[in-house]
Design a protein around this motif. Structure first.
Motif, PDB file in Angstrom:
ATOM      1  N   ASN A 221       5.981   1.707 -10.712  1.00 17.99           N
ATOM      2  CA  ASN A 221       5.133   0.662 -10.153  1.00 17.99           C
ATOM      3  C   ASN A 221       5.740  -0.719 -10.424  1.00 17.99           C
ATOM      4  O   ASN A 221       5.116  -1.604 -10.998  1.00 17.99           O
TER       5      ASN A 221
ATOM      6  N   TYR B 103       2.176   6.878  -6.920  1.00 19.80           N
ATOM      7  CA  TYR B 103       1.273   7.962  -7.292  1.00 19.80           C
ATOM      8  C   TYR B 103       1.904   9.338  -7.102  1.00 19.80           C
ATOM      9  O   TYR B 103       1.670  10.255  -7.897  1.00 19.80           O
TER      10      TYR B 103
ATOM     11  N   LYS C 175       2.450   1.833  -3.384  1.00 23.14           N
ATOM     12  CA  LYS C 175       1.480   2.404  -4.323  1.00 23.14           C
ATOM     13  C   LYS C 175       1.379   3.915  -4.134  1.00 23.14           C
ATOM     14  O   LYS C 175       1.341   4.677  -5.104  1.00 23.14           O
TER      15      LYS C 175
ATOM     16  N   ASP D 264       0.831  -1.204   0.000  1.00 27.42           N
ATOM     17  CA  ASP D 264       0.000   0.000   0.000  1.00 27.42           C
ATOM     18  C   ASP D 264       0.871   1.261   0.000  1.00 27.42           C
ATOM     19  O   ASP D 264       0.582   2.231  -0.711  1.00 27.42           O
TER      20      ASP D 264
ATOM     21  N   THR E 118      -2.852  -0.707  -9.890  1.00 26.69           N
ATOM     22  CA  THR E 118      -3.120   0.684  -9.510  1.00 26.69           C
ATOM     23  C   THR E 118      -4.244   1.230 -10.380  1.00 26.69           C
ATOM     24  O   THR E 118      -4.596   0.655 -11.407  1.00 26.69           O
ATOM     25  N   SER E 119      -4.788   2.355  -9.961  1.00 25.74           N
ATOM     26  CA  SER E 119      -5.871   2.994 -10.711  1.00 25.74           C
ATOM     27  C   SER E 119      -5.686   4.501 -10.656  1.00 25.74           C
ATOM     28  O   SER E 119      -5.424   5.067  -9.582  1.00 25.74           O
ATOM     29  N   TRP E 120      -5.829   5.137 -11.815  1.00 19.76           N
ATOM     30  CA  TRP E 120      -5.694   6.594 -11.881  1.00 19.76           C
ATOM     31  C   TRP E 120      -7.046   7.281 -12.078  1.00 19.76           C
ATOM     32  O   TRP E 120      -7.104   8.465 -12.379  1.00 19.76           O
TER      33      TRP E 120
END
Length: 267
Positions: free
Chosen positions: A229, A222, A218, A215, A251-253
């Motif tokens: 990553n 970001y 990540k 976590d 991951t998500s943007w």
């Protein structure tokens, strides 16, 4: 009347040229002096790695590092391993200049070879490697020729079974803690690590410790422009050292659409 020199607008002087005198009395030939001009102390790191994270959990120590080495602001080298096994019970993680990290790897290897050649059955503990690094970094700093690194030393003392986690930087500054972060992680990940780990060191199992580090990595991906990553996680316990192969966490943007200044959004 002064005689003309070979250079327009100049005349010969009765005073000898300072440069010529210095050359004449120099103890080194001119060719060697030319080479000496290239031997200078490192003024600033060039190819660098960013954060190292380390935490203690109930069975040992866990550390994480990404595999990017940046050339200035350019994400140049994508597969640089910054977690180094010093001995079967000691692991070293390095931020900062990668050439200086390679140098300290060679220095530690020489120390371990000398210990092995003694053939007395003694292996340096993590705290002893940590003490060596702290003295070495302070000595280089005192010569105004520091190694531009921050190190995290983790391991298990084989005689007592106690986990160890310590920090050493280019000034010789040292401390031990149950959570350590270097680089940009010192600002972003350290508060998260403290909240998740401190007071729970004897309760966290390996899977929980791994999830905490993932976590935090990540978050660094970001927010840290020198991170990627793709990272490794190392575990140090009574069974030895295990360093994972590099892997990427999902991951998500999507959340970025709600950030002011992202894309066409201005309000």
């Amino acid at each position: 009347m002064a005689a003309s020199s070979h250079f327009p607008g100049q005349t010969w002087s009765s005073q000898p040229c300072v440069d010529h005198v210095a050359q004449g009395f120099s103890s080194r030939p001119a060719a060697q002096d030319a080479f000496e001009a290239g031997r200078q102390h490192t003024q600033q790191p060039i190819v660098t790695g960013t954060s190292i994270l380390g935490i203690r959990y109930k069975d040992g120590v866990m550390m994480a590092a990404d595999t990017l080495a940046s050339y200035g602001s350019l994400a140049r080298f994508m597969d640089v391993r910054r977690l180094h096994e010093v001995s079967p019970n000691t692991l070293l993680g390095a931020s900062g200049d990668m050439s200086d990290f390679q140098f300290i790897q060679h220095e530690l290897q020489k120390v371990m070879i000398r210990e092995s050649n003694a053939a007395d059955g003694h292996t340096l503990s993590p705290s002893q490697v940590y003490a060596y690094l702290s003295r070495y970094m302070y000595q280089r700093r005192s010569k105004v020729d520091p190694l531009w690194n921050s190190f995290v030393v983790g391991g298990i003392d084989q005689s007592t079974g106690a986990p160890f986690l310590g920090y050493v930087d280019l000034l010789g500054t040292t401390y031990e803690s149950t959570t350590i972060a270097t680089g940009f992680g010192l600002h972003l990940a350290q508060p998260l690590l403290r909240k998740a780990v401190e007071g729970r060191e004897d309760e966290l199992d390996e899977s929980q410790a791994r999830r905490i580090l993932e976590d935090c990595m990540k978050v660094l991906f970001y927010r840290d422009a020198r991170s990627i990553n793709r990272f490794q996680i190392a575990t140090i316990n009574n069974a030895g050292i295990s360093i994972s192969e590099p892997f990427s966490a999902p991951t998500s943007w999507g959340f970025a659409e709600g950030l002011r200044g992202y894309g066409p959004q201005t309000q």
